[in-house]
Structure formats: structure tokens, C-alpha cells
Design an enzyme around this catalytic site. Structure first.
Site, mmCIF file in Angstrom:
data_model
loop_
_atom_site.group_PDB
_atom_site.id
_atom_site.type_symbol
_atom_site.label_atom_id
_atom_site.label_comp_id
_atom_site.label_asym_id
_atom_site.label_seq_id
_atom_site.Cartn_x
_atom_site.Cartn_y
_atom_site.Cartn_z
ATOM 1 N N ASP A 51 0.865 -1.189 0.000
ATOM 2 C CA ASP A 51 0.000 0.000 0.000
ATOM 3 C C ASP A 51 0.895 1.230 0.000
ATOM 4 O OD1 ASP A 51 -3.276 0.271 0.985
ATOM 5 O OD2 ASP A 51 -2.059 2.094 0.944
ATOM 6 N N ASP B 247 3.906 2.584 -4.403
ATOM 7 C CA ASP B 247 2.849 3.240 -5.188
ATOM 8 C C ASP B 247 2.584 2.405 -6.447
ATOM 9 O OD1 ASP B 247 1.388 4.994 -6.889
ATOM 10 O OD2 ASP B 247 2.262 6.736 -5.884
ATOM 11 N N VAL B 248 1.320 2.071 -6.700
ATOM 12 C CA VAL B 248 1.017 1.234 -7.873
ATOM 13 C C VAL B 248 1.297 1.969 -9.196
ATOM 14 C CG1 VAL B 248 -0.672 -0.293 -6.765
ATOM 15 C CG2 VAL B 248 -1.463 1.838 -7.832
ATOM 16 N N TYR C 252 -13.682 7.854 -12.852
ATOM 17 C CA TYR C 252 -13.716 6.623 -12.047
ATOM 18 C C TYR C 252 -14.440 5.508 -12.822
ATOM 19 C CZ TYR C 252 -14.573 3.469 -8.089
ATOM 20 O OH TYR C 252 -14.628 2.357 -7.253
ATOM 21 N N THR D 3 -16.704 1.115 3.432
ATOM 22 C CA THR D 3 -15.252 1.235 3.675
ATOM 23 C C THR D 3 -14.930 2.725 3.807
ATOM 24 O OG1 THR D 3 -14.560 1.592 1.391
ATOM 25 C CG2 THR D 3 -14.833 -0.695 2.061
ATOM 26 N N TRP E 127 -31.474 -3.901 -11.614
ATOM 27 C CA TRP E 127 -32.527 -2.904 -11.764
ATOM 28 C C TRP E 127 -32.122 -1.817 -12.740
ATOM 29 C CZ3 TRP E 127 -34.472 -2.065 -6.030
ATOM 30 C CH2 TRP E 127 -35.447 -3.042 -5.752
#
Ligand SMILES: NC(=O)c1ccc[n+]([C@@H]2O[C@H](COP(=O)([O-])OP(=O)(O)OC[C@H]3O[C@@H](n4cnc5c(N)ncnc54)[C@H](O)[C@@H]3O)[C@@H](O)[C@H]2O)c1
Length: 261
Positions: free
Chosen positions: A46, A73-74, A167, A202, A261
Site C-alpha cells: 500500500d 505506489d502502484v 472513475y 469502507t 434494476w
């Protein structure tokens, strides 16, 4: 024929080595602990330096498991390669990877600057690409493995009332990236699947623009509630284990019925 302990062995991860990004909080943290509880040794990755990663490793040790941490860091392939090298030097191999690191924020598209767009794409999509690459390099050497990318139902639907085109696009990218890599690496015996959570309780959902909408998220979900973070553990254990040995290129939607839905 099915042996008496068939189901136990099917889901057991003993002798397996796992790597989890975003392991310092939320879904990644819970999945890292769940993999350990099934017997895997876990390298927890992380960017957080506030103790979240240490909490994860401590919890795993407390429940009798084995884990280590790597702060990185990714967005940096070199960090991921170094972390995967740590898995090899400490535990000898890599069998399972869960890529949960991600961020979320919102802004109307007409007001969003390129920098805000790019940061989300860099962490949520390119970060998963970097992670998969570093993980597959070692998995290929070890004869195969299982990669699980945490996407989102936002990669399939558009969340009503949330202006987060960056996003949503990053998560649609993660779903199709997972399918693409599943096909590229099928002959290396590396399975690549994604999980698309619905609204899950979360820290990500405590960001200011979301808090007042929690009730709406609950009422929009057919099950009339958000997921508890532990409810992401079972689907991850399934995809990580031999129970999913014929599953690759699947997006497992875990959303309390939301996208129906
Ligand atoms: N919570 C939800 O409702 C929900 C729904 C669908 C999908 N998701 C996805 O699940 C994943 C986990 O989210 P969460 O809700 O547990 O959020 P979270 O904020 O609790 O955890 C995300 C973790 O990723 C880490 N991270 C962020 N940027 C990073 C970087 N550049 N390098 C390394 N680590 C980094 C953070 O430090 C944090 O520990 C994310 O990919 C998110 O998009 C969450």
C-alpha cells in the site's frame, strides 16, 4: 468421486503465497486477512504510511498467519517489481494476487481538469496494469497463478447522482483489461478475473460527497443495504482457490442485486 474433505481442500490456500495491493485499508485489507485465514502467506502492499499496512500484518500474525509489508505506489512499476521480488525472496513463489488499490472522487466532467482525470486513470487503471505485469512475471516462472482485480459495478453502470466519469471509465477499463490478460496468459496457466463490488462500507465511502448519499445508496440497492467489507472476502477466496480452477476472464459482480434494476 468426491472425498470427505473435498470442500476443505478445494478452498484451502495452505502452501500458497499471495500479494495484495491496497492492503492497508478496506476491501484489500479484509481480503489480505481472509487469504491468510485460508493458509496463504501474504505480502501486503500500500502507499499508506499511517499504520494501516502494519495493522493488516499484525492482524494476520495475531490469527496465526504469516505476512510482510511493502510500502509503495502502484503508479511505479519498479515498486511493484521490488515487492514481488520480496514475495520470492521471503516465501519462494507467487500464486495469488489481489489488486485492490484505488481512489475515488467526483466532479462534473465539464469542470474536471485533465490532472484530476489523469490521477484516477493512473492509479485505478494503469496501476492495475502495472500490478498485473509485475505479478505475472513471477507467476509465469512459478508455473501459473490467480490474479483478481477489484473493479466496480461502476464499470458496468453509471451511479445515479455521482459525477465520476473518470472513475467509471477506469473501472470499465479494469474489467476489460482483466479479460484481455486472461486470454493473453491462458497458456501460462495464469487465471485473471475481476470482482465488481457494489456499494461497500469502507473508508472510501466516508469521503464528503458520499456521506449524505449513503441512505440513497442503500435504498437503490435491491438488498436495501451496503455490503459489509467482509462480504468481498468469499468471492475473492473462491477466485483465488482451486474452486475456481476453470474460471478465467470472469467479472464476478457482488452488488446486492444492484445492476439487475
Ligand atoms: N467501497 C466501495 O463501495 C467500492 C465499490 C466498488 C469498488 N471499490 C474498489 O475497491 C477497491 C478498494 O476500495 P476501498 O473501498 O477498500 O477503499 P479504501 O480507500 O479503504 O482502500 C484503498 C486502498 O488503496 C490504497 N491506495 C490508493 N492509492 C494507491 C497507490 N497509488 N498505490 C498503492 N496503494 C494505493 C489506499 O492507501 C487504501 O489503503 C478500490 O479499487 C475501489 O475502487 C470500492
Amino acid at each position: 468421486m468426491i472425498a470427505k474433505n473435498f470442500s476443505q481442500e478445494l478452498f484451502s490456500l495452505s502452501q500458497r503465497v499471495a500479494f495484495v495491493t491496497g492492503a492497508g485499508s478496506g476491501i484489500g485489507q479484509t481480503i489480505a486477512c481472509a487469504l491468510a485465514s485460508a493458509g496463504a502467506k501474504v505480502v501486503c502492499f500500500d502507499v499508506r504510511e499511517d499504520g494501516g499496512l502494519r495493522d493488516t500484518v499484525k492482524h494476520i500474525t495475531d490469527i496465526g498467519g504469516e505476512a510482510s509489508l511493502f510500502t509503495g505506489d502502484v503508479r511505479q512499476l519498479s515498486h511493484l517489481r521490488d515487492a514481488v521480488a520480496q514475495a520470492k525472496s521471503q516465501y519462494g513463489r507467487l500464486d495469488i494476487a489481489v489488486n485492490a488499490a484505488g481512489i475515488a472522487n467526483a466532479n462534473p466532467a465539464l469542470e474536471m481538469e485533465a490532472e484530476q482525470w489523469q490521477r484516477v486513470i493512473d492509479i485505478n487503471l494503469t496501476g492495475v496494469w502495472n500490478s498485473c505485469k509485475a505479478e505475472a512475471e513471477l507467476m509465469a516462472e512459478c508455473g501459473g497463478g490467480s490474479i483478481i482485480n477489484i473493479a466496480s459495478m461502476s464499470g458496468i453502470i453509471v451511479n445515479r447522482g455521482l459525477e465520476q466519469a473518470h472513475y467509471n471509465s477506469s473501472k470499465a477499463g479494469v474489467i476489460h483489461l482483466s479479460k484481455s490478460l486472461a486470454m493473453e496468459w491462458v497458456d501460462k496457466h495464469i487465471r485473471v478475473n475481476s470482482i465488481s463490488p457494489g456499494y461497500t462500507a469502507t473508508p472510501m465511502n466516508t469521503r464528503p460527497e458520499m456521506v449524505h448519499q449513503t441512505r440513497e445508496f442503500e435504498s437503490q440497492t435491491p438488498m436495501q443495504r451496503m455490503a459489509k467489507v467482509e462480504e468481498m472476502a468469499g468471492p475473492a477466496l473462491f477466485l483465488a482457490s482451486d474452486a475456481a480452477s476453470f474460471c478465467t476472464g470472469v467479472d464476478l459482480v457482488v452488488d446486492g442485486g444492484f445492476i439487475c434494476w
